[in-house]
Design an enzyme around this catalytic site. Structure first.
Site, PDB file in Angstrom:
ATOM      1  N   CYS A   1      51.065 -16.849 104.408  1.00  0.00           N
ATOM      2  CA  CYS A   1      50.576 -15.938 105.443  1.00  0.00           C
ATOM      3  C   CYS A   1      51.377 -14.645 105.527  1.00  0.00           C
ATOM      4  O   CYS A   1      51.001 -13.728 106.252  1.00  0.00           O
ATOM      5  CB  CYS A   1      50.583 -16.639 106.799  1.00  0.00           C
ATOM      6  SG  CYS A   1      49.603 -18.147 106.820  1.00  0.00           S
TER       7      CYS A   1
ATOM      8  N   HIS B   1      42.241 -14.688 110.715  1.00  0.00           N
ATOM      9  CA  HIS B   1      43.370 -14.661 109.791  1.00  0.00           C
ATOM     10  C   HIS B   1      42.931 -14.622 108.334  1.00  0.00           C
ATOM     11  O   HIS B   1      43.059 -15.606 107.609  1.00  0.00           O
ATOM     12  CB  HIS B   1      44.261 -15.877 110.050  1.00  0.00           C
ATOM     13  CG  HIS B   1      45.506 -15.916 109.243  1.00  0.00           C
ATOM     14  ND1 HIS B   1      46.117 -14.798 108.721  1.00  0.00           N
ATOM     15  CD2 HIS B   1      46.267 -16.973 108.842  1.00  0.00           C
ATOM     16  CE1 HIS B   1      47.198 -15.155 108.056  1.00  0.00           C
ATOM     17  NE2 HIS B   1      47.300 -16.473 108.102  1.00  0.00           N
TER      18      HIS B   1
END
Length: 400
Positions: free
Chosen positions: A88, A344
């Site tokens: 991430c 995301h």
């Protein structure tokens, strides 16, 4: 002795797509959308870019394993282009590559672009990221909500926080971000919710309910960076410079030693200290103006307040309920809506956060503009509570 990159890199321009279920476009169109805004903002021609970094995580369901899709899509002819991936933190990793190249003197002008196209997979959450062939044998039932639910339970147990109090604080975190997202035309979710709605939502993994979890979306963001001297020569006056860029990666000790209680993120705690030292920040609770943190789940944001050494250990619930991190509080967090409202798309998230801080520092954030922000911090957390990657950037006005 290493001196860091404080004020050695300035952002010439940035761009960001609308995030959401972008069924009408592919990853390539998202790259073009972010790049066009970025290039126009920088006031450059494409031929001025000397090197580029592409951040994308899910290569098998996205643009492939190499950096070539960035070169072919944007027609970046015969320049070095590098693909990076770091869970991430991928978007921030691309930004770091471009910034380090400029700070080193290797290039004058570099591009960082992050993109992820996830909705077309049809998968309800994030597709599995496998670090090895034996992963599914060891963790056949591992899920992100389940892992972060364990974080919430460990945090509550360590600080003896009642379940209802923790749920209410997490609800406040989510409701705050949803309200902020209503002011952002590029956010995926732009509808306010109440704390009671968050509390009453179906449970995904106790104590995390539906509104405690961020969504899945498509998106891209980009930045063009150079040296402050070069930026001035190009006519830029109000410069946003990089004060620090740090990354910390788990060694595995969280799983192998007893010192960690499963209640916070060791990488964020260490990474933030390194970032403050590089930026010359002694008191983050006083000096920082806004935060963009990795709120994959509401408990992640809550615990991160403490790992950033802004809230004292065990006091994040109190600070959240006191409104310290609200849009009208002392240190707004997720002023653009955060992952909670953007979703995301992994490769894009870090650069999307930097985009918001960039706009805020230049006074260009529209309805959500804060009054005279000084320093803005972005934080990405990749992986799971027990083994993860943390990336932190701090931006500010050049010379201040």
């Amino acid at each position: 002795m290493a001196s860091g990159i404080k004020d050695k890199v300035a952002i010439l321009g940035m761009g960001c797509t609308t995030f959401g279920e972008r069924w009408d476009v592919g990853a390539e169109e998202l790259m073009v959308e972010a790049f066009q805004e970025c290039l126009q903002d920088a006031g450059l021609e494409k031929r001025d870019i000397q090197a580029a970094w592409l951040g994308t995580c899910m290569d098998e369901v996205n643009v492939g394993k190499t950096a070539m899709p960035l070169a072919t899509t944007l027609r970046l002819d015969k320049i070095p282009v590098t693909r990076v991936e770091n869970y991430c933190a991928t978007g921030t990793e691309a930004f770091r590559g471009a910034c380090y190249a400029v700070a080193s003197g290797a290039y004058d002008i570099c591009l960082a672009l992050g993109v992820e196209k996830l909705k077309d997979t049809g998968y309800g959450g994030l597709p599995q990221i496998s670090p090895g062939t034996l992963t599914s044998q060891w963790w056949p039932n591992l899920t992100a909500p389940g892992s972060f639910a364990q974080l919430a339970s460990a945090y509550a147990a360590k600080y003896r926080i009642k379940d209802a109090d923790l749920k209410r604080a997490m609800a406040h975190v989510s409701a705050k971000s949803h309200l902020n997202g209503t002011y952002n035309p590029k956010a995926h979710l732009r509808k306010a919710v109440t704390e009671d709605q968050v509390m009453a939502a179906p449970i995904v993994a106790h104590p995390l309910g539906l509104f405690d979890c961020c969504g899945v979306s498509d998106g891209a963001a980009a930045a063009i960076v150079t040296t402050p001297e070069m930026a001035k020569s190009l006519g830029k006056k109000d410069l946003v410079s990089v004060k620090s860029l740090q990354i910390s990666v788990s060694s595995g000790e969280e799983l192998g030693l007893n010192q960690w209680d499963g209640d916070h993120f060791l990488t964020t705690s260490k990474c933030s200290r390194m970032a403050y030292q590089e930026a010359g920040i002694d008191n983050p609770r006083k000096d920082l103006s806004l935060l963009e943190v990795h709120d994959c789940f509401s408990i992640t944001e809550l615990v991160t307040y403490e790992d950033l050494h802004i809230s004292q250990r065990g006091q994040a619930v109190r600070d959240a309920m006191d409104g310290f991190f609200d849009r009208d509080g002392q240190m707004p967090c997720q002023i653009d809506g955060g992952l909670k409202c953007f979703g995301h798309p992994i490769g894009a998230s870090g650069l999307r956060m930097i985009y918001e801080v960039y706009l805020q520092l230049l006074g260009r954030a529209g309805e959500r503009q804060l009054e005279r922000p000084r320093y803005g911090l972005t934080h990405n957390l990749g992986g799971f509570p027990f083994q993860n990657i943390c990336a932190i950037s701090i931006l500010g006005s050049y010379g201040h």
